[in-house]
Scaffold this motif. Structure first.
Motif, PDB file in Angstrom:
ATOM      1  N   HIS A  47       0.953  -1.134   0.082  1.00 49.28           N
ATOM      2  CA  HIS A  47       0.070  -0.239  -0.129  1.00 49.28           C
ATOM      3  C   HIS A  47       0.904   1.212   0.148  1.00 49.28           C
ATOM      4  N   ALA A  48       0.048   2.274  -0.435  1.00 51.38           N
ATOM      5  CA  ALA A  48       0.949   3.593  -0.288  1.00 51.38           C
ATOM      6  C   ALA A  48       1.241   4.047   0.986  1.00 51.38           C
ATOM      7  N   HIS A  49       2.236   4.808   1.304  1.00 52.26           N
ATOM      8  CA  HIS A  49       2.822   5.271   2.486  1.00 52.26           C
ATOM      9  C   HIS A  49       3.214   6.638   2.172  1.00 52.26           C
ATOM     10  N   ILE A  50       2.645   7.511   3.044  1.00 56.69           N
ATOM     11  CA  ILE A  50       3.123   9.115   2.878  1.00 56.69           C
ATOM     12  C   ILE A  50       4.353   9.214   3.637  1.00 56.69           C
ATOM     13  N   PHE A  51       5.335   9.380   2.844  1.00 55.87           N
ATOM     14  CA  PHE A  51       6.673   9.758   3.649  1.00 55.87           C
ATOM     15  C   PHE A  51       6.520  11.335   4.177  1.00 55.87           C
ATOM     16  N   ILE A  52       5.947  12.231   3.268  1.00 52.93           N
ATOM     17  CA  ILE A  52       6.025  13.654   3.822  1.00 52.93           C
ATOM     18  C   ILE A  52       4.727  14.391   2.901  1.00 52.93           C
ATOM     19  N   LEU A  53       4.119  15.194   3.496  1.00 52.11           N
ATOM     20  CA  LEU A  53       3.237  16.043   3.203  1.00 52.11           C
ATOM     21  C   LEU A  53       3.392  17.297   3.838  1.00 52.11           C
ATOM     22  N   TYR A  54       3.770  18.384   3.130  1.00 54.25           N
ATOM     23  CA  TYR A  54       4.276  19.692   3.664  1.00 54.25           C
ATOM     24  C   TYR A  54       3.939  20.831   2.721  1.00 54.25           C
ATOM     25  N   VAL A  55       3.239  21.708   3.635  1.00 49.23           N
ATOM     26  CA  VAL A  55       2.638  23.124   3.001  1.00 49.23           C
ATOM     27  C   VAL A  55       3.406  24.266   3.626  1.00 49.23           C
ATOM     28  N   VAL A  56       4.219  25.021   3.102  1.00 45.74           N
ATOM     29  CA  VAL A  56       4.659  26.230   3.691  1.00 45.74           C
ATOM     30  C   VAL A  56       3.679  27.041   4.447  1.00 45.74           C
ATOM     31  N   PRO A  57       3.982  27.576   5.530  1.00 46.19           N
ATOM     32  CA  PRO A  57       2.975  28.070   6.459  1.00 46.19           C
ATOM     33  C   PRO A  57       2.326  29.005   5.731  1.00 46.19           C
ATOM     34  N   GLU A  58       3.010  29.980   4.864  1.00 47.94           N
ATOM     35  CA  GLU A  58       2.047  31.039   4.211  1.00 47.94           C
ATOM     36  C   GLU A  58       0.955  30.715   3.219  1.00 47.94           C
ATOM     37  N   ARG A  65      -0.975  27.552   4.248  1.00 53.28           N
ATOM     38  CA  ARG A  65      -1.650  26.943   5.167  1.00 53.28           C
ATOM     39  C   ARG A  65      -3.172  27.379   5.418  1.00 53.28           C
ATOM     40  N   ARG A  66      -4.104  26.391   5.487  1.00 51.70           N
ATOM     41  CA  ARG A  66      -5.550  26.796   5.921  1.00 51.70           C
ATOM     42  C   ARG A  66      -6.114  27.197   4.487  1.00 51.70           C
ATOM     43  N   ARG A  67      -5.647  26.644   3.310  1.00 52.66           N
ATOM     44  CA  ARG A  67      -6.293  27.118   2.132  1.00 52.66           C
ATOM     45  C   ARG A  67      -6.968  25.738   1.444  1.00 52.66           C
ATOM     46  N   GLY A  68      -6.994  24.858   2.062  1.00 48.70           N
ATOM     47  CA  GLY A  68      -7.363  23.465   1.445  1.00 48.70           C
ATOM     48  C   GLY A  68      -6.185  22.730   0.795  1.00 48.70           C
ATOM     49  N   GLY A 100      -1.006   4.484   4.305  1.00 50.56           N
ATOM     50  CA  GLY A 100      -0.452   4.756   5.551  1.00 50.56           C
ATOM     51  C   GLY A 100       0.314   5.762   5.706  1.00 50.56           C
ATOM     52  N   LEU A 101       0.367   6.534   6.913  1.00 51.26           N
ATOM     53  CA  LEU A 101       1.394   7.470   7.176  1.00 51.26           C
ATOM     54  C   LEU A 101       1.731   7.510   8.767  1.00 51.26           C
ATOM     55  N   GLN A 102       2.730   8.284   9.021  1.00 47.48           N
ATOM     56  CA  GLN A 102       3.078   8.440  10.469  1.00 47.48           C
ATOM     57  C   GLN A 102       2.886  10.066  10.781  1.00 47.48           C
ATOM     58  N   VAL A 103       2.412  10.273  11.996  1.00 51.13           N
ATOM     59  CA  VAL A 103       2.291  11.702  12.225  1.00 51.13           C
ATOM     60  C   VAL A 103       2.856  11.755  13.513  1.00 51.13           C
ATOM     61  N   PHE A 104       3.676  12.858  13.986  1.00 52.54           N
ATOM     62  CA  PHE A 104       3.969  13.281  15.408  1.00 52.54           C
ATOM     63  C   PHE A 104       2.679  13.509  16.176  1.00 52.54           C
ATOM     64  N   PRO A 132      -2.239  20.123  14.091  1.00 50.29           N
ATOM     65  CA  PRO A 132      -3.122  20.281  12.851  1.00 50.29           C
ATOM     66  C   PRO A 132      -2.905  18.955  11.989  1.00 50.29           C
ATOM     67  N   ALA A 133      -2.074  18.498  11.783  1.00 51.12           N
ATOM     68  CA  ALA A 133      -2.001  17.262  10.885  1.00 51.12           C
ATOM     69  C   ALA A 133      -2.953  16.199  11.321  1.00 51.12           C
ATOM     70  N   LEU A 134      -2.757  15.926  12.776  1.00 48.48           N
ATOM     71  CA  LEU A 134      -3.562  15.022  13.127  1.00 48.48           C
ATOM     72  C   LEU A 134      -5.153  15.326  13.000  1.00 48.48           C
ATOM     73  N   ASN A 135      -5.490  16.635  13.195  1.00 48.63           N
ATOM     74  CA  ASN A 135      -6.807  16.883  12.933  1.00 48.63           C
ATOM     75  C   ASN A 135      -7.094  16.646  11.402  1.00 48.63           C
ATOM     76  N   LEU A 136      -6.286  17.083  10.583  1.00 49.04           N
ATOM     77  CA  LEU A 136      -6.614  16.936   8.951  1.00 49.04           C
ATOM     78  C   LEU A 136      -7.102  15.525   8.926  1.00 49.04           C
ATOM     79  N   TYR A 137      -6.176  14.429   9.321  1.00 42.53           N
ATOM     80  CA  TYR A 137      -5.995  13.084   8.975  1.00 42.53           C
ATOM     81  C   TYR A 137      -7.556  12.643   9.616  1.00 42.53           C
ATOM     82  N   ASN A 138      -7.786  13.011  10.812  1.00 39.55           N
ATOM     83  CA  ASN A 138      -8.917  12.550  11.597  1.00 39.55           C
ATOM     84  C   ASN A 138     -10.107  12.877  10.695  1.00 39.55           C
ATOM     85  N   GLN A 139     -10.035  14.200  10.178  1.00 38.78           N
ATOM     86  CA  GLN A 139     -11.345  14.663   9.380  1.00 38.78           C
ATOM     87  C   GLN A 139     -11.332  13.939   8.230  1.00 38.78           C
ATOM     88  N   LEU A 140     -10.340  13.477   7.669  1.00 45.75           N
ATOM     89  CA  LEU A 140     -10.506  12.727   6.280  1.00 45.75           C
ATOM     90  C   LEU A 140     -10.832  11.055   6.467  1.00 45.75           C
TER      91      LEU A 140
END
Length: 182
Positions: free
Chosen positions: A110-121, A123-126, A148-152, A157-165
């Protein structure tokens, strides 16, 4: 080739030539979470895992129609056209790097997300949500049944996003720091 991810943003497939840019994004990701740590070891991670089997996507702001893009020389390698210049993409504002994992319960790749990163400026734009939907569609098309993915735990914010999805905790990764002293 690029396509629109959201109004005002395009997504394009990264290339193996963008190893150093991926490394910079990874370092920035970790520095956001752990500002006092050294992340020079991430170079080895990228060297070991970044390949044609681990796709990378970049998100860039969409330019005006007809806008001229900055040009630069791609490399110092010999070129049949002296001082050739090639169009360069806009500076990425987000990245998504995906690898492969094996489901330890059923044994399926299965796919495993190594990194998903959005620069701060940006963020919160979808963008994060759109990237997650993008990778889910990609994984479905290649026949994956899960992502799969791993999150600290501290990255709320990332935990909230993944839970919402609809992502759910399947296991808990635990660590114990050991002392090398005797």
């Amino acid at each position: 080739m690029s396509e629109q991810l959201l109004p005002g943003y395009i997504i394009r497939r990264g290339s193996l030539l963008e190893r150093s840019l991926l490394l910079k994004f990874m370092q920035r990701t970790y520095q956001d979470l752990f500002p006092n740590d050294d992340f020079s070891h991430l170079e080895q991670t990228v060297k070991q895992y970044f390949s044609s089997d681990t796709p990378l996507w970049w998100v860039e702001e969409e330019g005006e129609q007809g806008e001229m893009r900055e040009t630069r020389r791609i490399s110092n390698a010999p070129c049949p056209i002296p001082n050739a210049q090639f169009p360069t993409p806009n500076s990425p504002i987000a990245c998504l790097w995906v690898g492969n994992a094996i489901d330890q319960v059923h044994g399926n790749r299965h796919a495993h997300i190594f990194i998903l990163y959005v620069v701060p400026e940006h963020r919160r734009r979808g963008i994060g949500t759109a990237l997650m939907q993008y990778v889910e569609n990609w994984a479905i098309q290649r026949g994956d049944r899960q992502i799969g993915l791993q999150v600290f735990q501290s990255n709320k914010p990332a935990l909230n996003l993944y839970n919402q999805l609809g992502y759910q905790t399947q296991s808990i990764w635990m660590v114990k720091f050991l002392s090398a002293e005797k």
